[in-house]
Design an enzyme around this catalytic site. Structure first.
Site, short mmCIF file in Angstrom:
data_model
loop_
_atom_site.label_atom_id
_atom_site.label_comp_id
_atom_site.label_asym_id
_atom_site.label_seq_id
_atom_site.Cartn_x
_atom_site.Cartn_y
_atom_site.Cartn_z
N ALA A 26 -8.99 -6.81 8.58
CA ALA A 26 -7.76 -7.13 9.33
C ALA A 26 -7.49 -8.36 9.81
CB ALA A 26 -7.85 -5.94 10.50
N ALA A 27 -8.08 -9.41 9.47
CA ALA A 27 -7.87 -10.80 9.96
C ALA A 27 -6.54 -11.11 9.17
CB ALA A 27 -8.88 -11.77 9.44
N GLY A 28 -6.32 -10.96 8.02
CA GLY A 28 -5.06 -11.21 7.29
C GLY A 28 -3.94 -10.42 8.02
N ASP A 29 -4.05 -9.14 8.19
CA ASP A 29 -3.02 -8.42 9.12
C ASP A 29 -2.79 -8.90 10.47
OD1 ASP A 29 -3.04 -6.45 6.75
OD2 ASP A 29 -4.73 -5.19 7.57
N GLY A 76 -14.48 -3.99 12.99
CA GLY A 76 -13.53 -3.10 12.79
C GLY A 76 -12.07 -3.65 12.58
N GLU A 131 0.84 -1.20 -0.04
CA GLU A 131 -0.02 0.16 0.05
C GLU A 131 1.01 1.25 -0.09
OE1 GLU A 131 -4.24 -1.46 2.00
OE2 GLU A 131 -2.84 -0.34 3.34
N LEU A 134 -5.93 -19.16 3.93
CA LEU A 134 -6.96 -19.44 3.07
C LEU A 134 -8.27 -19.15 3.90
CD1 LEU A 134 -5.33 -23.07 2.41
CD2 LEU A 134 -5.80 -21.12 0.47
#
Length: 305
Positions: free
Chosen positions: A250-253, A288, A140, A222
């Site tokens: 934000a799960a991946g983060d 969030g 980003e 995944l």
């Protein structure tokens, strides 16, 4: 002292609305709620690593607007080192996020101040990079900056993680040799490898392709199916903890930050992946971006249903 994780990347103010479903082209929907929440992949990963046990520094840019002040204050509240967080004239980065009743989201990002994070700006804070144990980048901020940081991380002998998000096509070939851990999701793995990622078997093919292109190790996240680890000698699938999802933002983060914090703290890869997965699973049970990221005590106290 806890291990040092340095995140070089983006900070965005997330403008979040909830609606029954994602809008179609040309359609106007009535939303259910609206909130402004500190976010951006770089900042989210920094917050995740800090809450999950690491000493963290952030390298990035915010604008001279009110959002910029709020984004800085949010990191400082997490005890994150902001000496390398520059303020530039103009607006901060923003992300427009719609979340539907099935916890899926659609996101539009406006770079704002993130576009001002150039290699010369990063070079002003080389001492921060030198102090790192683990270095994390995303996509980003300008690509020239990402490539510059990856190469510098390799020169310094750091553990280098690239979360190639958001990726819409192939990465520069010369980046791969500087990456220890490449962590894409399904769509990013497909964009980078040129192969479809629709199942565990197709994920294995994409991971093999990315390693053939030069990545040291690959972890494809995944979603509800967990993650796939590949290192050139084989694969290991890690099923995800089962939880009831509320919001996947934000799960991946959270996974990346948790993985980095665990790795920097001395965990092996398997332990770090499992730790990151529990953190990510807990994050989707809350709404969030940064507000959803759990703390170390939450992960340590987690018990799968």
């Amino acid at each position: 002292m806890p291990a040092k994780v340095v995140v070089v990347g983006s900070l965005n103010m997330d403008l979040v609305t909830r609606a029954p479903r994602l809008p179609r082209g040309g359609e106007t929907l009535i939303g259910q709620s609206f909130a402004t929440v500190s976010g951006g992949k770089g900042a989210n990963q920094a917050v995740a690593a800090a809450r999950l046990g690491a000493q963290v520094a952030m390298v990035g840019c915010v604008g001279s607007d009110a959002y910029g002040r709020e984004l800085r204050e949010a990191l400082l509240a997490e005890q994150i080192d902001c000496q390398a967080l520059s303020t530039v004239e103009g607006s901060s980065g923003v992300a427009l996020i719609v979340v539907d009743d099935h916890s899926q989201n659609a996101i539009v990002i406006v770079a704002g101040a993130n576009g001002a994070l150039t290699p010369p700006v990063v070079d002003q804070f080389d001492a921060v990079l030198q102090a790192a144990d683990v270095l994390i980048c995303q996509l980003e901020v300008p690509y020239d900056t990402v490539g510059h940081v990856l190469r510098r991380g390799r020169e310094l002998g750091k553990t280098v993680i690239l979360n190639p998000a958001p990726a819409s096509g192939a990465l520069p070939v010369d980046w791969y040799g500087s990456i220890d851990y490449l962590i894409p999701n399904e769509s990013e793995a497909a964009a980078l490898s040129g192969l479809p990622v629709e199942s565990l078997e197709t994920a294995k093919a994409a991971a093999s392709q990315l390693i053939a292109m030069g990545a040291g190790k690959v972890i494809i996240t995944l979603g509800a199916e967990g993650s796939l680890f590949a290192n050139g000698q084989g694969f290991q699938h890690f099923p995800a903890p089962r939880v009831t999802a509320v919001d996947t933002t934000a799960a991946g983060d959270t996974f990346v930050g948790g993985f980095a914090a665990a790795l920097a703290g001395g965990s092996n890869e398997v332990e770090a992946i499992r730790f990151g997965q529990v953190a990510a699973a807990l994050s989707v049970t809350r709404a969030g971006a940064q507000p959803s990221i759990p703390r170390l005590s939450d992960v340590q106290g987690f018990s799968a249903p």
